[in-house]
Design a protein around this motif. Structure first.
Motif, PDB file in Angstrom:
ATOM      1  N   LEU A  87     -36.513 -65.233  23.852  1.00 13.86           N
ATOM      2  CA  LEU A  87     -36.118 -64.729  25.172  1.00 13.86           C
ATOM      3  C   LEU A  87     -36.093 -65.812  26.240  1.00 13.86           C
ATOM      4  O   LEU A  87     -35.251 -65.797  27.133  1.00 13.86           O
ATOM      5  CB  LEU A  87     -37.065 -63.604  25.576  1.00 13.86           C
ATOM      6  N   GLU A  88     -36.987 -66.769  26.160  1.00  8.91           N
ATOM      7  CA  GLU A  88     -37.058 -67.836  27.159  1.00  8.91           C
ATOM      8  C   GLU A  88     -36.572 -69.167  26.597  1.00  8.91           C
ATOM      9  O   GLU A  88     -37.018 -70.236  27.028  1.00  8.91           O
ATOM     10  CB  GLU A  88     -38.483 -67.940  27.692  1.00  8.91           C
ATOM     11  N   ASP A  89     -35.627 -69.092  25.676  1.00  9.72           N
ATOM     12  CA  ASP A  89     -35.054 -70.304  25.079  1.00  9.72           C
ATOM     13  C   ASP A  89     -34.358 -71.140  26.160  1.00  9.72           C
ATOM     14  O   ASP A  89     -33.838 -70.602  27.136  1.00  9.72           O
ATOM     15  CB  ASP A  89     -34.046 -69.909  23.995  1.00  9.72           C
ATOM     16  N   ASP A  90     -34.368 -72.451  25.983  1.00  9.72           N
ATOM     17  CA  ASP A  90     -33.702 -73.348  26.935  1.00  9.72           C
ATOM     18  C   ASP A  90     -32.192 -73.139  26.963  1.00  9.72           C
ATOM     19  O   ASP A  90     -31.554 -73.366  27.998  1.00  9.72           O
ATOM     20  CB  ASP A  90     -34.008 -74.810  26.598  1.00  9.72           C
ATOM     21  N   ASP A  91     -31.643 -72.704  25.855  1.00  8.08           N
ATOM     22  CA  ASP A  91     -30.205 -72.436  25.783  1.00  8.08           C
ATOM     23  C   ASP A  91     -29.934 -71.056  26.383  1.00  8.08           C
ATOM     24  O   ASP A  91     -30.402 -70.048  25.853  1.00  8.08           O
ATOM     25  CB  ASP A  91     -29.735 -72.487  24.328  1.00  8.08           C
ATOM     26  N   PRO A  92     -29.191 -70.981  27.489  1.00 11.11           N
ATOM     27  CA  PRO A  92     -28.960 -69.691  28.133  1.00 11.11           C
ATOM     28  C   PRO A  92     -28.222 -68.691  27.246  1.00 11.11           C
ATOM     29  O   PRO A  92     -28.440 -67.489  27.353  1.00 11.11           O
ATOM     30  CB  PRO A  92     -28.146 -70.031  29.385  1.00 11.11           C
ATOM     31  N   GLN A  96     -29.734 -65.088  26.382  1.00 10.64           N
ATOM     32  CA  GLN A  96     -28.960 -63.892  26.673  1.00 10.64           C
ATOM     33  C   GLN A  96     -28.810 -63.017  25.427  1.00 10.64           C
ATOM     34  O   GLN A  96     -28.924 -61.798  25.496  1.00 10.64           O
ATOM     35  CB  GLN A  96     -27.574 -64.271  27.219  1.00 10.64           C
ATOM     36  N   GLU A  97     -28.564 -63.642  24.280  1.00 11.48           N
ATOM     37  CA  GLU A  97     -28.472 -62.898  23.024  1.00 11.48           C
ATOM     38  C   GLU A  97     -29.806 -62.223  22.703  1.00 11.48           C
ATOM     39  O   GLU A  97     -29.837 -61.090  22.225  1.00 11.48           O
ATOM     40  CB  GLU A  97     -28.054 -63.822  21.878  1.00 11.48           C
ATOM     41  N   ALA A  98     -30.895 -62.926  22.956  1.00  8.21           N
ATOM     42  CA  ALA A  98     -32.221 -62.359  22.719  1.00  8.21           C
ATOM     43  C   ALA A  98     -32.460 -61.152  23.612  1.00  8.21           C
ATOM     44  O   ALA A  98     -33.006 -60.136  23.169  1.00  8.21           O
ATOM     45  CB  ALA A  98     -33.297 -63.412  22.944  1.00  8.21           C
ATOM     46  N   LEU A  99     -32.034 -61.241  24.868  1.00  8.30           N
ATOM     47  CA  LEU A  99     -32.187 -60.120  25.793  1.00  8.30           C
ATOM     48  C   LEU A  99     -31.375 -58.914  25.323  1.00  8.30           C
ATOM     49  O   LEU A  99     -31.863 -57.777  25.358  1.00  8.30           O
ATOM     50  CB  LEU A  99     -31.759 -60.534  27.204  1.00  8.30           C
ATOM     51  N   ARG A 100     -30.152 -59.157  24.869  1.00  6.71           N
ATOM     52  CA  ARG A 100     -29.330 -58.061  24.340  1.00  6.71           C
ATOM     53  C   ARG A 100     -29.971 -57.424  23.112  1.00  6.71           C
ATOM     54  O   ARG A 100     -30.008 -56.201  22.984  1.00  6.71           O
ATOM     55  CB  ARG A 100     -27.924 -58.562  24.001  1.00  6.71           C
ATOM     56  N   GLU A 101     -30.489 -58.261  22.224  1.00  8.90           N
ATOM     57  CA  GLU A 101     -31.127 -57.742  21.009  1.00  8.90           C
ATOM     58  C   GLU A 101     -32.396 -56.967  21.351  1.00  8.90           C
ATOM     59  O   GLU A 101     -32.652 -55.902  20.785  1.00  8.90           O
ATOM     60  CB  GLU A 101     -31.432 -58.872  20.027  1.00  8.90           C
TER      61      GLU A 101
END
Length: 115
Positions: A87-92, A96-101
């Motif tokens: 969720l807090e990955d450096d790659d936005p 964003q994919e983590a937030l959607r999942e």
């Protein structure tokens, strides 16, 4: 305990949506969260009295039923854990994919407990 669709190897059956059944289920799938459950239960009951409404208690039941649904189903737990860890990955894009999942897992679990 109620019946549910087969999602593979669920750790426990889906519990009834009562405080005692939810607590017993949590004691099996995530015992480290029992203190958190009790604290949020106390808050919900205090708000219910203050607001003269059962909605805080109903919300408490649904939130814990959802969280237990995730913890009792390895398929959801794996998806949930992976999404939370990125969720807090450096790659936005990854974040964003983590937030959607994460949202998808929470929605699926909530849908399951509202069946």
């Amino acid at each position: 305990m109620s019946t549910q669709a087969d999602h593979g190897h669920d750790l426990i059956p889906r519990p009834e949506q009562t405080p005692d059944a939810l607590r017993a289920a949590l004691a099996v799938v995530a015992p480290g969260r029992l203190g958190e459950m009790q604290a949020t239960k106390d808050e919900a009951f205090a708000k219910a009295v203050e607001w003269q409404s059962l909605s805080p208690v109903q919300s408490w039941v649904l939130i814990w039923a959802r969280d237990i649904e995730i913890a009792r189903r390895p398929d959801l737990w794996t998806r949930y854990s992976h999404a939370k860890s990125t969720l807090e990955d450096d790659d936005p894009v990854t974040a964003q994919e983590a937030l959607r999942e994460l949202s998808a897992v929470l929605e699926e679990a909530m849908g399951a407990v509202r069946e």
